[in-house]
Design a protein around this motif. Structure first.
Motif, PDB file in Angstrom:
ATOM      1  N   PHE A 289       0.843  -1.198   0.000  1.00 18.85           N
ATOM      2  CA  PHE A 289       0.000   0.000   0.000  1.00 18.85           C
ATOM      3  C   PHE A 289       0.875   1.245   0.000  1.00 18.85           C
ATOM      4  O   PHE A 289       1.216   1.757   1.061  1.00 18.85           O
ATOM      5  CB  PHE A 289      -0.924  -0.023   1.228  1.00 18.85           C
ATOM      6  CG  PHE A 289      -2.013   1.024   1.193  1.00 18.85           C
ATOM      7  CD1 PHE A 289      -3.038   0.935   0.267  1.00 18.85           C
ATOM      8  CD2 PHE A 289      -2.000   2.095   2.079  1.00 18.85           C
ATOM      9  CE1 PHE A 289      -4.045   1.907   0.239  1.00 18.85           C
ATOM     10  CE2 PHE A 289      -3.006   3.055   2.053  1.00 18.85           C
ATOM     11  CZ  PHE A 289      -4.025   2.957   1.132  1.00 18.85           C
ATOM     12  N   PRO A 290       1.279   1.711  -1.184  1.00 21.23           N
ATOM     13  CA  PRO A 290       0.965   1.132  -2.506  1.00 21.23           C
ATOM     14  C   PRO A 290       2.012   0.104  -2.923  1.00 21.23           C
ATOM     15  O   PRO A 290       3.093   0.051  -2.346  1.00 21.23           O
ATOM     16  CB  PRO A 290       1.015   2.366  -3.420  1.00 21.23           C
ATOM     17  CG  PRO A 290       2.024   3.255  -2.776  1.00 21.23           C
ATOM     18  CD  PRO A 290       1.910   3.034  -1.283  1.00 21.23           C
ATOM     19  N   PRO A 291       1.697  -0.709  -3.947  1.00 21.58           N
ATOM     20  CA  PRO A 291       2.634  -1.755  -4.370  1.00 21.58           C
ATOM     21  C   PRO A 291       3.668  -1.221  -5.354  1.00 21.58           C
ATOM     22  O   PRO A 291       3.550  -1.393  -6.565  1.00 21.58           O
ATOM     23  CB  PRO A 291       1.716  -2.795  -5.021  1.00 21.58           C
ATOM     24  CG  PRO A 291       0.579  -1.980  -5.568  1.00 21.58           C
ATOM     25  CD  PRO A 291       0.389  -0.829  -4.618  1.00 21.58           C
ATOM     26  N   SER A 292       4.688  -0.570  -4.839  1.00 18.96           N
ATOM     27  CA  SER A 292       5.740  -0.001  -5.675  1.00 18.96           C
ATOM     28  C   SER A 292       7.094  -0.458  -5.153  1.00 18.96           C
ATOM     29  O   SER A 292       7.198  -1.470  -4.450  1.00 18.96           O
ATOM     30  CB  SER A 292       5.622   1.527  -5.698  1.00 18.96           C
ATOM     31  OG  SER A 292       6.524   2.115  -6.615  1.00 18.96           O
ATOM     32  N   ILE A 293       8.139   0.294  -5.438  1.00 16.17           N
ATOM     33  CA  ILE A 293       9.476  -0.082  -4.998  1.00 16.17           C
ATOM     34  C   ILE A 293       9.652   0.072  -3.493  1.00 16.17           C
ATOM     35  O   ILE A 293      10.640  -0.422  -2.935  1.00 16.17           O
ATOM     36  CB  ILE A 293      10.555   0.711  -5.755  1.00 16.17           C
ATOM     37  CG1 ILE A 293      10.361   2.214  -5.545  1.00 16.17           C
ATOM     38  CG2 ILE A 293      10.538   0.364  -7.236  1.00 16.17           C
ATOM     39  CD1 ILE A 293      11.460   3.044  -6.165  1.00 16.17           C
ATOM     40  N   ASN A 294       8.719   0.731  -2.814  1.00 14.35           N
ATOM     41  CA  ASN A 294       8.733   0.792  -1.354  1.00 14.35           C
ATOM     42  C   ASN A 294       8.683  -0.602  -0.732  1.00 14.35           C
ATOM     43  O   ASN A 294       9.067  -0.799   0.423  1.00 14.35           O
ATOM     44  CB  ASN A 294       7.555   1.624  -0.846  1.00 14.35           C
ATOM     45  CG  ASN A 294       6.238   1.248  -1.508  1.00 14.35           C
ATOM     46  OD1 ASN A 294       6.102   1.383  -2.725  1.00 14.35           O
ATOM     47  ND2 ASN A 294       5.271   0.781  -0.744  1.00 14.35           N
ATOM     48  N   ARG A 295       8.226  -1.594  -1.507  1.00 14.14           N
ATOM     49  CA  ARG A 295       8.128  -2.968  -0.999  1.00 14.14           C
ATOM     50  C   ARG A 295       9.496  -3.616  -0.809  1.00 14.14           C
ATOM     51  O   ARG A 295       9.601  -4.652  -0.148  1.00 14.14           O
ATOM     52  CB  ARG A 295       7.275  -3.820  -1.941  1.00 14.14           C
ATOM     53  CG  ARG A 295       5.823  -3.376  -2.031  1.00 14.14           C
ATOM     54  CD  ARG A 295       5.032  -4.267  -2.955  1.00 14.14           C
ATOM     55  NE  ARG A 295       5.537  -4.208  -4.321  1.00 14.14           N
ATOM     56  CZ  ARG A 295       5.276  -5.124  -5.254  1.00 14.14           C
ATOM     57  NH1 ARG A 295       4.534  -6.183  -4.957  1.00 14.14           N
ATOM     58  NH2 ARG A 295       5.753  -4.993  -6.480  1.00 14.14           N
ATOM     59  N   LEU A 296      10.546  -3.034  -1.383  1.00 15.18           N
ATOM     60  CA  LEU A 296      11.870  -3.627  -1.217  1.00 15.18           C
ATOM     61  C   LEU A 296      12.286  -3.670   0.242  1.00 15.18           C
ATOM     62  O   LEU A 296      12.813  -4.678   0.721  1.00 15.18           O
ATOM     63  CB  LEU A 296      12.901  -2.834  -2.032  1.00 15.18           C
ATOM     64  CG  LEU A 296      12.952  -3.113  -3.527  1.00 15.18           C
ATOM     65  CD1 LEU A 296      13.848  -2.091  -4.217  1.00 15.18           C
ATOM     66  CD2 LEU A 296      13.443  -4.528  -3.798  1.00 15.18           C
ATOM     67  N   ILE A 297      12.067  -2.575   0.955  1.00 17.00           N
ATOM     68  CA  ILE A 297      12.439  -2.572   2.374  1.00 17.00           C
ATOM     69  C   ILE A 297      11.483  -3.464   3.159  1.00 17.00           C
ATOM     70  O   ILE A 297      11.858  -4.078   4.164  1.00 17.00           O
ATOM     71  CB  ILE A 297      12.489  -1.141   2.948  1.00 17.00           C
ATOM     72  CG1 ILE A 297      13.169  -1.145   4.320  1.00 17.00           C
ATOM     73  CG2 ILE A 297      11.106  -0.516   3.023  1.00 17.00           C
ATOM     74  CD1 ILE A 297      14.594  -1.660   4.298  1.00 17.00           C
ATOM     75  N   GLY A 298      10.248  -3.584   2.669  1.00 15.08           N
ATOM     76  CA  GLY A 298       9.309  -4.499   3.301  1.00 15.08           C
ATOM     77  C   GLY A 298       9.750  -5.950   3.198  1.00 15.08           C
ATOM     78  O   GLY A 298       9.517  -6.752   4.110  1.00 15.08           O
ATOM     79  N   LEU A 299      10.404  -6.299   2.089  1.00 14.03           N
ATOM     80  CA  LEU A 299      10.931  -7.661   1.951  1.00 14.03           C
ATOM     81  C   LEU A 299      11.943  -7.960   3.045  1.00 14.03           C
ATOM     82  O   LEU A 299      11.944  -9.047   3.638  1.00 14.03           O
ATOM     83  CB  LEU A 299      11.596  -7.842   0.587  1.00 14.03           C
ATOM     84  CG  LEU A 299      10.749  -8.236  -0.611  1.00 14.03           C
ATOM     85  CD1 LEU A 299      11.661  -8.475  -1.815  1.00 14.03           C
ATOM     86  CD2 LEU A 299       9.898  -9.459  -0.337  1.00 14.03           C
ATOM     87  N   ARG A 300      12.833  -7.009   3.321  1.00 15.22           N
ATOM     88  CA  ARG A 300      13.837  -7.203   4.371  1.00 15.22           C
ATOM     89  C   ARG A 300      13.163  -7.363   5.728  1.00 15.22           C
ATOM     90  O   ARG A 300      13.535  -8.227   6.535  1.00 15.22           O
ATOM     91  CB  ARG A 300      14.780  -6.000   4.402  1.00 15.22           C
ATOM     92  CG  ARG A 300      15.742  -5.918   3.246  1.00 15.22           C
ATOM     93  CD  ARG A 300      16.864  -6.918   3.406  1.00 15.22           C
ATOM     94  NE  ARG A 300      17.915  -6.717   2.409  1.00 15.22           N
ATOM     95  CZ  ARG A 300      18.911  -7.556   2.205  1.00 15.22           C
ATOM     96  NH1 ARG A 300      19.011  -8.654   2.935  1.00 15.22           N
ATOM     97  NH2 ARG A 300      19.816  -7.312   1.282  1.00 15.22           N
ATOM     98  N   TRP A 301      12.182  -6.528   5.988  1.00 12.26           N
ATOM     99  CA  TRP A 301      11.474  -6.562   7.274  1.00 12.26           C
ATOM    100  C   TRP A 301      10.731  -7.895   7.429  1.00 12.26           C
ATOM    101  O   TRP A 301      10.813  -8.549   8.474  1.00 12.26           O
ATOM    102  CB  TRP A 301      10.518  -5.376   7.335  1.00 12.26           C
ATOM    103  CG  TRP A 301       9.656  -5.300   8.545  1.00 12.26           C
ATOM    104  CD1 TRP A 301      10.002  -4.837   9.780  1.00 12.26           C
ATOM    105  CD2 TRP A 301       8.267  -5.674   8.624  1.00 12.26           C
ATOM    106  NE1 TRP A 301       8.922  -4.899  10.632  1.00 12.26           N
ATOM    107  CE2 TRP A 301       7.848  -5.404   9.947  1.00 12.26           C
ATOM    108  CE3 TRP A 301       7.348  -6.183   7.723  1.00 12.26           C
ATOM    109  CZ2 TRP A 301       6.542  -5.644  10.375  1.00 12.26           C
ATOM    110  CZ3 TRP A 301       6.053  -6.427   8.148  1.00 12.26           C
ATOM    111  CH2 TRP A 301       5.663  -6.155   9.465  1.00 12.26           C
ATOM    112  N   LEU A 302      10.022  -8.299   6.381  1.00 15.52           N
ATOM    113  CA  LEU A 302       9.280  -9.557   6.424  1.00 15.52           C
ATOM    114  C   LEU A 302      10.217 -10.754   6.569  1.00 15.52           C
ATOM    115  O   LEU A 302       9.925 -11.703   7.308  1.00 15.52           O
ATOM    116  CB  LEU A 302       8.449  -9.723   5.147  1.00 15.52           C
ATOM    117  CG  LEU A 302       7.040  -9.148   5.129  1.00 15.52           C
ATOM    118  CD1 LEU A 302       6.451  -9.277   3.729  1.00 15.52           C
ATOM    119  CD2 LEU A 302       6.145  -9.854   6.145  1.00 15.52           C
ATOM    120  N   ALA A 303      11.320 -10.713   5.859  1.00 11.46           N
ATOM    121  CA  ALA A 303      12.265 -11.831   5.926  1.00 11.46           C
ATOM    122  C   ALA A 303      12.768 -12.024   7.350  1.00 11.46           C
ATOM    123  O   ALA A 303      12.904 -13.163   7.823  1.00 11.46           O
ATOM    124  CB  ALA A 303      13.432 -11.586   4.972  1.00 11.46           C
TER     125      ALA A 303
END
Length: 341
Positions: A289-303
């Motif tokens: 939210f929104p599904p953009s390049i901001n999700r890259l840091i979310g990948l690290r957090w989720l991992a």
């Protein structure tokens, strides 16, 4: 294709002389296969939706002419004031589209860029707006597999090749490192995840939806997979109880606060054990939210949440680096505390 070859191939294949046209024009092939003629120099870019605004801002911040909506008070401090003060121009795509042809033409952009899922419907919209306004309209694919390619395209469009190439390498390195480590986790040790959206936590994403892409990228199991493929869907709390997820992820602070106190949600083992996690959301969300390049840091957090043994590193320097690259302003220590509390 390796990283160096991707950069070279994208530059060569996507930007071709406009055969017979004056040298002041060029032809770009977008992710939908549409050939769009652009001016040789692009100075003003209109982002059709929030995902595009983040992408353009990261690569060409001084050429983004406005945001799709006004900033909330909690978001503004993460963006330098000169950028936060850009006008809210509305959105052409997605839910609650608020812009129209007159607004777009009044903003006088050199090009319109949309970023995200590419579909026949969006291609038709792009063609229609381009015909009505005479403004070139490009569609760029937003999934993780093509993220670096889209970053490079924006760099070429905006004559910001150096920054785009740096960010594309960062993107590829991030995804490759995470994928390599996740691949070493045995299948039977990968968590079953429920992604709860909305204030009641009862909206979730189906398999293959852009909402679940980050979770699926990490090899986790979507407990709602039995409902099939698609986008967002409403479920009942009884369904979630039956699924009994190992981990719950949410982007809604109301649901995050509600769940431990709710007579039903609180009975879930994941909630009892504190395995419900609220994703950071400023200046933009980390999941979808929104599904953009901001999700890259979310990948690290989720991992780190899903595989703590495989991802033991401190997230603070990683978040600081990403925010500096993407939002052109390093977060303060207090802001890092806020994001990672």
């Amino acid at each position: 294709m390796n990283r160096r070859n991707l950069i070279a191939a994208t530059a060569a294949a996507c930007f071709l002389p406009g055969g017979g046209r004056a040298q002041s024009r060029r032809v770009v092939t977008d992710s939908a296969g549409r050939k769009v003629e652009l001016p040789a120099r692009v100075e003003r870019i209109y982002a059709a939706g929030p995902p595009a605004s983040i992408l353009v801002f990261a690569i060409a911040p001084d050429k983004l002419i406005g945001w799709t909506s006004a900033w909330r008070e909690a978001e503004r401090p993460f963006i330098a004031q000169r950028y936060a003060d850009l006008p809210a121009l509305g959105r052409l795509t997605g839910r609650g589209n608020t812009a129209n042809v007159e607004i777009v033409m009044g903003a006088k952009p050199d090009v319109i860029i949309d970023y995200g899922t590419v579909s026949p419907t969006l291609s038709s919209l792009a063609d229609r707006v381009q015909q009505q306004t005479g403004i070139p309209y490009l569609l760029l694919e937003g999934d993780f597999d093509r993220m670096a390619e889209s970053i490079l395209q924006v760099g070429r469009i905006a004559s910001e090749e150096k920054r785009a190439e740096s960010f594309a390498r960062y993107t590829q390195d991030t995804i490759a490192d995470i994928s390599r480590r996740v691949a070493k986790v045995p299948t039977d040790r990968r968590p079953r995840v429920y992604y709860g959206r909305g204030p009641q936590g009862l909206s979730t994403g189906l398999v293959g939806s852009i909402n679940m892409e980050s979770i699926e990228q990490l090899g986790a199991v979507n407990v709602a997979a039995e409902l099939g493929k698609g986008g967002l869907v409403q479920v009942s709390v009884e369904q979630v109880l039956r699924w009994n997820p190992d981990v719950i992820i949410t982007i809604d602070p109301n649901f995050y606060t509600l769940a431990p106190r709710h007579p039903v949600w609180s009975t879930l083992p994941a909630v009892k054990a504190g395995r419900i996690h609220l994703a950071p959301n400023v200046p933009f969300g980390w999941i979808d939210f929104p599904p953009s390049i901001n999700r890259l840091i979310g990948l690290r957090w989720l991992a780190r949440i899903l595989y703590p043994q495989a991802f033991p590193e401190d997230l603070r320097p990683i978040v600081r680096d990403f925010y500096t690259r993407c939002y052109h302003q390093a977060p303060s220590e207090a802001q890092l505390d806020q994001l990672l509390r």
